[in-house]
Enzyme design. Structure first.
Site, PDB file in Angstrom:
ATOM      1  N   ARG A  21      10.952  -1.976  -6.755  1.00 29.06           N
ATOM      2  CA  ARG A  21      11.890  -1.021  -6.154  1.00 29.06           C
ATOM      3  C   ARG A  21      12.248  -1.415  -4.728  1.00 29.06           C
ATOM      4  O   ARG A  21      13.062  -0.765  -4.076  1.00 29.06           O
ATOM      5  CB  ARG A  21      11.281   0.380  -6.155  1.00 29.06           C
ATOM      6  CG  ARG A  21      11.153   0.920  -7.575  1.00 29.06           C
ATOM      7  CD  ARG A  21      10.444   2.258  -7.603  1.00 29.06           C
ATOM      8  NE  ARG A  21       9.984   2.481  -8.968  1.00 29.06           N
ATOM      9  CZ  ARG A  21      10.306   3.525  -9.707  1.00 29.06           C
ATOM     10  NH1 ARG A  21      11.074   4.466  -9.221  1.00 29.06           N
ATOM     11  NH2 ARG A  21       9.842   3.650 -10.923  1.00 29.06           N
ATOM     12  N   LYS A  71      -0.107 -12.412  -3.859  1.00 33.55           N
ATOM     13  CA  LYS A  71      -0.646 -11.886  -2.587  1.00 33.55           C
ATOM     14  C   LYS A  71      -1.837 -12.686  -2.037  1.00 33.55           C
ATOM     15  O   LYS A  71      -2.015 -12.764  -0.830  1.00 33.55           O
ATOM     16  CB  LYS A  71      -1.062 -10.425  -2.760  1.00 33.55           C
ATOM     17  CG  LYS A  71       0.113  -9.475  -2.934  1.00 33.55           C
ATOM     18  CD  LYS A  71      -0.388  -8.056  -2.923  1.00 33.55           C
ATOM     19  CE  LYS A  71       0.690  -7.075  -3.286  1.00 33.55           C
ATOM     20  NZ  LYS A  71       0.226  -5.690  -3.187  1.00 33.55           N
ATOM     21  N   ASN A  92       0.920  -8.894   1.990  1.00 24.30           N
ATOM     22  CA  ASN A  92       2.090  -8.380   1.257  1.00 24.30           C
ATOM     23  C   ASN A  92       3.377  -8.482   2.066  1.00 24.30           C
ATOM     24  O   ASN A  92       4.446  -8.143   1.569  1.00 24.30           O
ATOM     25  CB  ASN A  92       1.859  -6.938   0.779  1.00 24.30           C
ATOM     26  CG  ASN A  92       1.935  -5.932   1.907  1.00 24.30           C
ATOM     27  OD1 ASN A  92       1.872  -6.286   3.082  1.00 24.30           O
ATOM     28  ND2 ASN A  92       2.070  -4.671   1.563  1.00 24.30           N
ATOM     29  N   ASP A 108      -0.076  -2.184   3.552  1.00 22.35           N
ATOM     30  CA  ASP A 108      -0.458  -1.096   2.639  1.00 22.35           C
ATOM     31  C   ASP A 108      -1.389  -0.067   3.288  1.00 22.35           C
ATOM     32  O   ASP A 108      -1.302   1.126   2.979  1.00 22.35           O
ATOM     33  CB  ASP A 108      -1.140  -1.657   1.385  1.00 22.35           C
ATOM     34  CG  ASP A 108      -0.140  -2.258   0.414  1.00 22.35           C
ATOM     35  OD1 ASP A 108       1.043  -1.883   0.463  1.00 22.35           O
ATOM     36  OD2 ASP A 108      -0.547  -3.113  -0.405  1.00 22.35           O
ATOM     37  N   ILE A 222      -2.220   7.496  -5.777  1.00 22.68           N
ATOM     38  CA  ILE A 222      -1.241   6.484  -5.361  1.00 22.68           C
ATOM     39  C   ILE A 222      -0.332   6.076  -6.514  1.00 22.68           C
ATOM     40  O   ILE A 222       0.646   5.382  -6.316  1.00 22.68           O
ATOM     41  CB  ILE A 222      -1.869   5.273  -4.641  1.00 22.68           C
ATOM     42  CG1 ILE A 222      -2.665   4.423  -5.593  1.00 22.68           C
ATOM     43  CG2 ILE A 222      -2.731   5.705  -3.467  1.00 22.68           C
ATOM     44  CD1 ILE A 222      -2.787   3.023  -5.027  1.00 22.68           C
ATOM     45  N   TYR A 224       2.711   6.760  -8.787  1.00 20.94           N
ATOM     46  CA  TYR A 224       3.885   7.622  -8.552  1.00 20.94           C
ATOM     47  C   TYR A 224       4.824   7.689  -9.745  1.00 20.94           C
ATOM     48  O   TYR A 224       5.937   8.217  -9.643  1.00 20.94           O
ATOM     49  CB  TYR A 224       4.618   7.239  -7.265  1.00 20.94           C
ATOM     50  CG  TYR A 224       5.153   5.841  -7.228  1.00 20.94           C
ATOM     51  CD1 TYR A 224       4.398   4.815  -6.679  1.00 20.94           C
ATOM     52  CD2 TYR A 224       6.406   5.544  -7.736  1.00 20.94           C
ATOM     53  CE1 TYR A 224       4.876   3.524  -6.651  1.00 20.94           C
ATOM     54  CE2 TYR A 224       6.897   4.259  -7.701  1.00 20.94           C
ATOM     55  CZ  TYR A 224       6.121   3.246  -7.161  1.00 20.94           C
ATOM     56  OH  TYR A 224       6.606   1.968  -7.140  1.00 20.94           O
ATOM     57  N   GLY A 245       2.119   9.427  -4.522  1.00 24.15           N
ATOM     58  CA  GLY A 245       2.005   8.028  -4.130  1.00 24.15           C
ATOM     59  C   GLY A 245       3.286   7.355  -3.676  1.00 24.15           C
ATOM     60  O   GLY A 245       3.249   6.245  -3.141  1.00 24.15           O
ATOM     61  N   GLN A 252       4.831   1.746   3.665  1.00 20.45           N
ATOM     62  CA  GLN A 252       4.384   0.357   3.875  1.00 20.45           C
ATOM     63  C   GLN A 252       5.595  -0.543   4.152  1.00 20.45           C
ATOM     64  O   GLN A 252       5.475  -1.550   4.835  1.00 20.45           O
ATOM     65  CB  GLN A 252       3.520  -0.157   2.718  1.00 20.45           C
ATOM     66  CG  GLN A 252       4.191  -0.378   1.370  1.00 20.45           C
ATOM     67  CD  GLN A 252       5.053  -1.620   1.296  1.00 20.45           C
ATOM     68  OE1 GLN A 252       4.797  -2.604   1.983  1.00 20.45           O
ATOM     69  NE2 GLN A 252       6.089  -1.573   0.478  1.00 20.45           N
TER      70      GLN A 252
END
Ligand code: ATR
Length: 278
Positions: A21, A71, A92, A108, A222, A224, A245, A252
């Protein structure tokens, strides 16, 4: 938004990345703030990650987000990594510096804490009491680092794999007590956070007994999707303040956006709706 030749560039490196997203989220801010810039999805296979990573400064990128499965590789490849990202064990967010070197961050922990405090400013008071964290994956690492740094006196960490939980506790440090699911101790807690995938649509439910949880404890999931998980609905029904979340994802992103594009974006109800509709 029509770009000029001087547009600032950022994006998200992942594989796959189609579900992310972040392009929608950053695109919303770029549009609202009228910034000459773009944020694009960058689908990169694991075997190509290192070469794409090194090409970012050469292609004029201001930075990027890094998501699954890159990551950990980003942590190794970055020229410099902030201490918090090292403790969490994942990067991230990348920032390309003036000299072309790449700084690795993890936003985060900031996103988690900011979401909690913005949704319920009174959460600050509950951080003086023990916190219970369910799960010991990547998200839990960021949540626990944030709680340790906020001075939470005790963190009860519950995870299916005890070995993974013990490793997290050793890596992050701080007052972390590892517990088994069947010994879940909610008594006296000020905060309960679910970081597992349980309760997410398509996953098994998170089936825990909340009766020992103080009624003023803040409950944060967290997950969502759905926005109000079964855990949050049950917590809400017994009077606990709840935090969904989505805000963690949005908050972030604020740090990366402001570093790349030079403006501080806002997290609004309209933005939440916009990101949820994607
Ligand atoms: P993320 O990066 O989102 O944290 P992750 O690293 O895959 O994702 O972590 C998922 C978390 O959900 C882990 O704590 C995992 O428990 P294990 O470490 O024991 O695997 C937890 N989890 C996932 N499915 C679960 C299940 N069916 N029962 C209990 N815990 C589960």
């Amino acid at each position: 938004m029509i770009l000029s030749g001087k547009a600032r560039l950022a994006g998200v490196l992942g594989w796959p990345v189609g579900h992310s997203r972040s392009p929608r989220l950053h695109g919303y801010w770029l549009d609202r703030l009228g910034i000459d810039g773009a944020y694009v999805p960058l689908p990169v296979r694991p075997e190509d990650f290192a070469s794409v990573f090194r090409a970012l400064p050469k292609m004029g990128f201001a930075g990027a987000n890094v998501t699954v499965p890159h990551k950990e590789q980003a942590l190794i490849l970055a020229d410099e990594v902030e201490p918090l990202a090292k403790r969490i064990g994942a990067v991230n967010t990348l920032v390309v510096r003036e000299d072309g070197s790449i700084l690795g961050l993890n936003t985060d922990a900031f996103g988690f804490m900011q979401n909690l405090l913005e949704t319920h400013p009174a959460s600050l008071g509950t951080l003086n009491r023990p916190a219970v964290v369910l799960g010991a994956g990547g998200a839990a690492r960021a949540v626990i680092a944030a709680l340790v740094d906020a001075g939470v006196p005790e963190i009860r960490l519950v995870n299916r794999s005890l070995e993974r939980a013990e490793k997290l506790a050793a890596d992050i440090g701080g007052p972390i007590r590892v517990q088994q699911w069947d010994r879940l101790d909610l008594a006296g807690a000020g905060l309960l956070v679910n970081t597992t995938s349980l309760g997410m649509s398509g996953q098994p439910p998170l089936d825990i007994d909340l009766s020992a949880l103080p009624q003023d404890a803040v409950v944060n999931d967290i997950v969502y999707v759905p926005l109000l998980t079964d855990l949050l609905l049950r917590a809400q029904a017994r009077g606990n303040p709840v935090v969904d979340g989505l805000g963690m994802l949005l908050w972030q992103a604020v740090r990366g956006f402001s570093l790349w594009f030079g403006q501080q974006p806002e997290v609004t109800a309209d933005l939440r709706d916009f990101v949820l509709k994607s």
